[in-house]
Design a protein around this motif. Sequence first.
Motif, short mmCIF file in Angstrom:
data_model
loop_
_atom_site.label_atom_id
_atom_site.label_comp_id
_atom_site.label_asym_id
_atom_site.label_seq_id
_atom_site.Cartn_x
_atom_site.Cartn_y
_atom_site.Cartn_z
N CYS A 182 0.82 -1.34 0.03
CA CYS A 182 -0.04 -0.07 -0.02
C CYS A 182 1.06 1.09 0.07
N ALA A 183 0.87 1.90 -1.19
CA ALA A 183 1.89 3.18 -1.38
C ALA A 183 1.03 4.18 -1.20
N ALA A 184 1.53 5.24 -0.33
CA ALA A 184 0.83 6.46 0.23
C ALA A 184 1.37 7.76 -0.55
N SER A 185 0.80 8.66 -0.87
CA SER A 185 1.31 9.99 -1.33
C SER A 185 1.40 10.93 0.13
N GLY A 186 2.11 12.02 0.12
CA GLY A 186 1.91 12.78 0.93
C GLY A 186 3.01 12.63 2.20
N ARG A 187 3.79 13.83 2.83
CA ARG A 187 4.85 13.68 3.63
C ARG A 187 4.40 13.55 4.83
N THR A 188 3.06 13.36 5.33
CA THR A 188 2.71 13.06 6.50
C THR A 188 2.19 11.77 6.72
N PHE A 189 2.46 10.71 5.92
CA PHE A 189 1.96 9.37 6.07
C PHE A 189 2.34 8.69 7.11
N SER A 190 3.48 8.99 7.91
CA SER A 190 3.85 8.48 9.27
C SER A 190 2.86 9.07 10.41
N THR A 191 2.22 9.79 10.06
CA THR A 191 1.01 10.07 11.23
C THR A 191 -0.17 9.47 10.84
N TYR A 192 -0.27 8.69 10.01
CA TYR A 192 -1.42 7.79 9.89
C TYR A 192 -1.38 6.23 10.27
N ALA A 193 -2.50 5.89 10.86
CA ALA A 193 -2.61 4.30 11.03
C ALA A 193 -3.19 3.89 9.81
N VAL A 194 -2.84 2.45 9.41
CA VAL A 194 -3.27 1.90 8.25
C VAL A 194 -3.95 0.62 8.57
N GLY A 195 -4.99 0.34 7.83
CA GLY A 195 -5.75 -0.78 7.89
C GLY A 195 -5.86 -1.52 6.67
N TRP A 196 -5.89 -2.88 6.79
CA TRP A 196 -6.11 -3.61 5.56
C TRP A 196 -7.68 -4.33 5.48
N PHE A 197 -8.40 -4.29 4.71
CA PHE A 197 -9.83 -4.97 4.73
C PHE A 197 -9.90 -5.65 3.35
N ARG A 198 -11.03 -6.54 3.46
CA ARG A 198 -11.06 -7.32 2.12
C ARG A 198 -12.64 -7.52 2.03
N GLN A 199 -13.06 -7.70 0.88
CA GLN A 199 -14.38 -7.96 0.49
C GLN A 199 -14.55 -9.01 -0.57
N ALA A 200 -15.26 -10.05 -0.39
CA ALA A 200 -15.57 -10.93 -1.31
C ALA A 200 -16.88 -10.81 -1.93
N PRO A 201 -17.14 -11.26 -3.08
CA PRO A 201 -18.47 -10.78 -3.65
C PRO A 201 -19.57 -11.58 -3.08
N GLY A 202 -20.47 -10.65 -2.79
CA GLY A 202 -21.78 -11.04 -1.86
C GLY A 202 -21.57 -11.13 -0.43
N LYS A 203 -20.30 -10.74 0.07
CA LYS A 203 -19.96 -10.57 1.50
C LYS A 203 -19.79 -9.25 1.85
N GLU A 204 -20.01 -9.11 3.40
CA GLU A 204 -19.60 -7.78 3.71
C GLU A 204 -18.16 -7.40 3.79
N ARG A 205 -17.71 -6.10 3.87
CA ARG A 205 -16.27 -6.05 4.21
C ARG A 205 -15.76 -6.48 5.51
N GLU A 206 -14.75 -7.08 5.30
CA GLU A 206 -14.07 -7.68 6.57
C GLU A 206 -12.72 -7.01 6.99
N PHE A 207 -12.53 -6.98 8.35
CA PHE A 207 -11.15 -6.38 8.80
C PHE A 207 -10.19 -7.57 8.65
N VAL A 208 -8.95 -7.03 8.28
CA VAL A 208 -7.82 -7.96 8.02
C VAL A 208 -6.82 -7.82 8.98
N ALA A 209 -6.19 -6.39 9.04
CA ALA A 209 -5.17 -6.14 9.65
C ALA A 209 -5.24 -4.43 9.98
N ALA A 210 -4.36 -4.28 11.03
CA ALA A 210 -4.20 -2.79 11.02
C ALA A 210 -2.96 -2.29 11.75
#
Length: 122
Positions: free
Chosen positions: A22-50
């Motif tokens: 996950c590549a980010a633009s912006g010089r303040t990226f280090s101030t942001y937490a990042v999460g990974w989520f996934r969504q399969a067809p017909g299913k709700e979005r699911e938390f993967v990692a943060a």
Amino acid sequence: QVQLVESGGGLVQAGGSLRLSCAASGRTFSTYAVGWFRQAPGKEREFVAAISRGGTRTAYGDSVKGRFTVSRENAKNTVYLQMNSLKPEDTAVYYCAADLNFSPRGVDYLYWGQGTQVTVSS
């Protein structure tokens, strides 16, 4: 404002591995937490990692614990998701998201990438 671009998705056999970036633009990226989520067809979005802004705190969804690892390199404005022992049920579009606050809830994230497809064949 932060712009996020995921890469590294693809087709892999069950038991294999992939590393998403996950590549980010912006010089303040280090101030942001990042999460990974996934969504399969017909299913709700699911938390993967943060991962917290400094990388010292991580969290994982129950279905990926022990198989996936999230990490970040703030100097490269990049967060990674190492996925091992992949299963067919891991097939989904994977999204990264960024926000000032660390959270496992998708609704808490302000910025989102466009997603990358991961397909695991049996």
